[in-house]
Design an enzyme around this catalytic site. Structure first.
Site, short mmCIF file in Angstrom:
data_model
loop_
_atom_site.label_atom_id
_atom_site.label_comp_id
_atom_site.label_asym_id
_atom_site.label_seq_id
_atom_site.Cartn_x
_atom_site.Cartn_y
_atom_site.Cartn_z
N GLY A 1 51.23 -35.34 -39.44
CA GLY A 1 51.24 -33.89 -39.25
C GLY A 1 51.93 -33.14 -40.38
O GLY A 1 52.22 -31.96 -40.25
N GLY B 1 44.97 -37.22 -36.30
CA GLY B 1 45.53 -36.15 -35.47
C GLY B 1 44.84 -34.83 -35.75
O GLY B 1 43.75 -34.55 -35.23
N GLY B 2 45.44 -34.00 -36.61
CA GLY B 2 44.94 -32.65 -36.88
C GLY B 2 43.45 -32.56 -37.15
O GLY B 2 42.76 -31.68 -36.61
N GLU C 1 51.28 -45.96 -38.84
CA GLU C 1 51.46 -44.53 -39.04
C GLU C 1 52.85 -44.26 -39.61
O GLU C 1 53.82 -44.17 -38.83
CB GLU C 1 51.31 -43.80 -37.70
CG GLU C 1 49.94 -43.98 -37.08
CD GLU C 1 49.55 -42.76 -36.25
OE1 GLU C 1 48.49 -42.20 -36.53
OE2 GLU C 1 50.32 -42.34 -35.37
N SER D 1 47.99 -37.78 -41.62
CA SER D 1 47.30 -36.78 -42.44
C SER D 1 46.03 -37.31 -43.11
O SER D 1 45.70 -36.94 -44.24
CB SER D 1 48.27 -36.18 -43.47
OG SER D 1 49.36 -35.56 -42.81
N ASN E 1 43.29 -38.35 -32.15
CA ASN E 1 44.39 -38.13 -31.21
C ASN E 1 44.56 -36.62 -31.09
O ASN E 1 45.08 -35.99 -32.01
CB ASN E 1 45.67 -38.79 -31.76
CG ASN E 1 46.89 -38.45 -30.94
OD1 ASN E 1 46.78 -37.97 -29.81
ND2 ASN E 1 48.07 -38.68 -31.51
N TRP E 2 44.10 -36.11 -29.97
CA TRP E 2 44.17 -34.65 -29.79
C TRP E 2 45.58 -34.16 -29.50
O TRP E 2 45.84 -32.96 -29.46
CB TRP E 2 43.23 -34.21 -28.66
CG TRP E 2 41.80 -34.08 -29.07
CD1 TRP E 2 41.26 -34.36 -30.29
CD2 TRP E 2 40.71 -33.64 -28.24
NE1 TRP E 2 39.90 -34.12 -30.29
CE2 TRP E 2 39.53 -33.67 -29.04
CE3 TRP E 2 40.60 -33.22 -26.91
CZ2 TRP E 2 38.28 -33.29 -28.54
CZ3 TRP E 2 39.36 -32.85 -26.42
CH2 TRP E 2 38.22 -32.88 -27.23
N LYS E 3 46.50 -35.08 -29.23
CA LYS E 3 47.88 -34.71 -28.86
C LYS E 3 47.82 -33.67 -27.72
O LYS E 3 46.95 -33.76 -26.86
CB LYS E 3 48.65 -34.19 -30.06
CG LYS E 3 48.53 -35.11 -31.27
CD LYS E 3 49.49 -34.77 -32.37
CE LYS E 3 49.19 -35.63 -33.58
NZ LYS E 3 50.25 -35.63 -34.56
N HIS F 1 53.11 -44.01 -29.83
CA HIS F 1 52.97 -43.04 -30.92
C HIS F 1 54.37 -42.57 -31.34
O HIS F 1 55.27 -42.44 -30.51
CB HIS F 1 52.13 -41.85 -30.46
CG HIS F 1 51.72 -40.95 -31.58
ND1 HIS F 1 52.57 -39.98 -32.08
CD2 HIS F 1 50.59 -40.88 -32.31
CE1 HIS F 1 51.97 -39.36 -33.08
NE2 HIS F 1 50.76 -39.88 -33.24
N GLU G 1 55.53 -39.76 -31.94
CA GLU G 1 56.02 -38.59 -31.21
C GLU G 1 56.60 -38.99 -29.85
O GLU G 1 57.56 -38.38 -29.38
CB GLU G 1 54.89 -37.54 -31.07
CG GLU G 1 54.60 -36.88 -32.40
CD GLU G 1 53.17 -36.39 -32.58
OE1 GLU G 1 52.42 -36.30 -31.59
OE2 GLU G 1 52.79 -36.13 -33.75
C1 PEP Z 1 48.54 -38.87 -35.33
O1 PEP Z 1 48.83 -38.06 -34.49
O2 PEP Z 1 48.43 -40.05 -34.99
C2 PEP Z 1 48.33 -38.42 -36.71
C3 PEP Z 1 48.12 -39.33 -37.64
O3 PEP Z 1 48.39 -37.07 -36.96
P1 PEP Z 1 47.90 -36.30 -38.29
O4 PEP Z 1 46.56 -36.88 -38.65
O5 PEP Z 1 47.83 -34.87 -37.90
O6 PEP Z 1 48.91 -36.59 -39.33
#
Ligand code: PEP
Length: 248
Positions: free
Chosen positions: A171, A232-233, A165, A211, A10-12, A95, A97
């Site tokens: 994040g 994500g990251g 999640e 994460s 997920n590049w956000k 999501h 966010e």
């Molecule tokens: C996400 O955005 O779905 C996510 C899990 O982010 P991260 O891996 O950065 O925690």
């Protein structure tokens, strides 16, 4: 029951057409022998360029949201046809966010999820509890309510990918332990069994997200109910390939 593992990035709101295409070109040879399904969910405006960059690879390009109506006066939204025109197969829905910052509710998550399914694409439907809810012993209650509402009226739940999640792990660098993630995902599978049927629940792909990185992916992926990750990251760098190759 064999479930094919699925690792999605997920590049956000990150990357540009140039930097995104460069990363995909770097990733493609590194993930070509993956045993799992692989996708990158990119910002909507990057979908055409990333589809082109990924065209000779096993990386599918996904979206990060979709509206439930086929068209109309919904400024800023994206329709199923717009995504399908570029061969999009996966759409992240709900999501945390979107829930936290943009007013997404279980009711709108449900409408979006059903619309993605009706359009023949796969929703990656996100659920998860906040830190306060976990510490208050409410994790199962919160997840049960999310699943009941978010999946209401879904005919074939096996066509939905669920991403568990925990909001406190997204994040933050703070990952759920292998045991916490396994226990919670097993609960989600059990709940899906109650809402639909136990056999269907065995077929549903459930990812962990929060994460997840090159260092902790092996332990998480070794858990019997964890079928993949929503990343994500770590999907913004070549670490994503290490996660995709978690079993090599
Ligand atoms: C996400 O955005 O779905 C996510 C899990 O982010 P991260 O891996 O950065 O925690």
């Amino acid at each position: 029951m064999e479930r094919k593992p699925f690792i999605a990035g997920n590049w956000k709101m990150n990357m540009t057409a140039e930097s995104g295409a460069a990363l995909i070109k770097e990733l493609a040879p590194l993930v070509k022998d993956a045993d799992c399904d692989v996708a990158l969910c990119v910002p909507a405006i990057l979908i055409p360029a990333m589809t082109e960059a990924a065209k000779d690879s096993n990386i599918a390009i996904g979206a990060q949201n979709m509206h439930w109506e086929p068209k109309g006066a919904y400024t800023g939204e994206i329709s199923a046809d717009m995504l399908k025109e570029y061969g999009v197969k996966y759409v992240i829905i709900g999501h945390s966010e979107r829930r936290q910052y943009f007013g997404e509710t279980d009711e709108t998550v449900n409408k979006r999820t059903r619309a993605v399914l009706a359009a023949g694409m796969t929703p990656i439907m996100c659920v998860g509890e906040t830190l306060e809810e976990r510490e208050g012993g409410l994790t199962e209650k919160v997840l049960a309510k999310q699943l009941e509402t978010d999946l209401a009226g879904v005919e074939d739940v096996t066509k939905v990918v669920i991403a568990y999640e925990p909001v406190w792990a997204i994040g933050t660098g703070r990952t759920a332990t292998d045991e916490q993630a396994q226990e919670t995902i097993a609960f989600i599978r059990k709940k899906i069994g109650e809402l639909f049927c136990p056999k269907c629940a065995e077929k549903v792909v459930i990812q962990y997200g929060g994460s997840m990185n090159a260092g902790n992916c092996k332990g998480l992926m070794a858990q019997p109910d964890i079928d993949g990750g929503l990343i994500g990251g770590a999907s913004l760098k070549t670490d994503f390939a290490t996660i995709v190759n978690y079993n090599k």
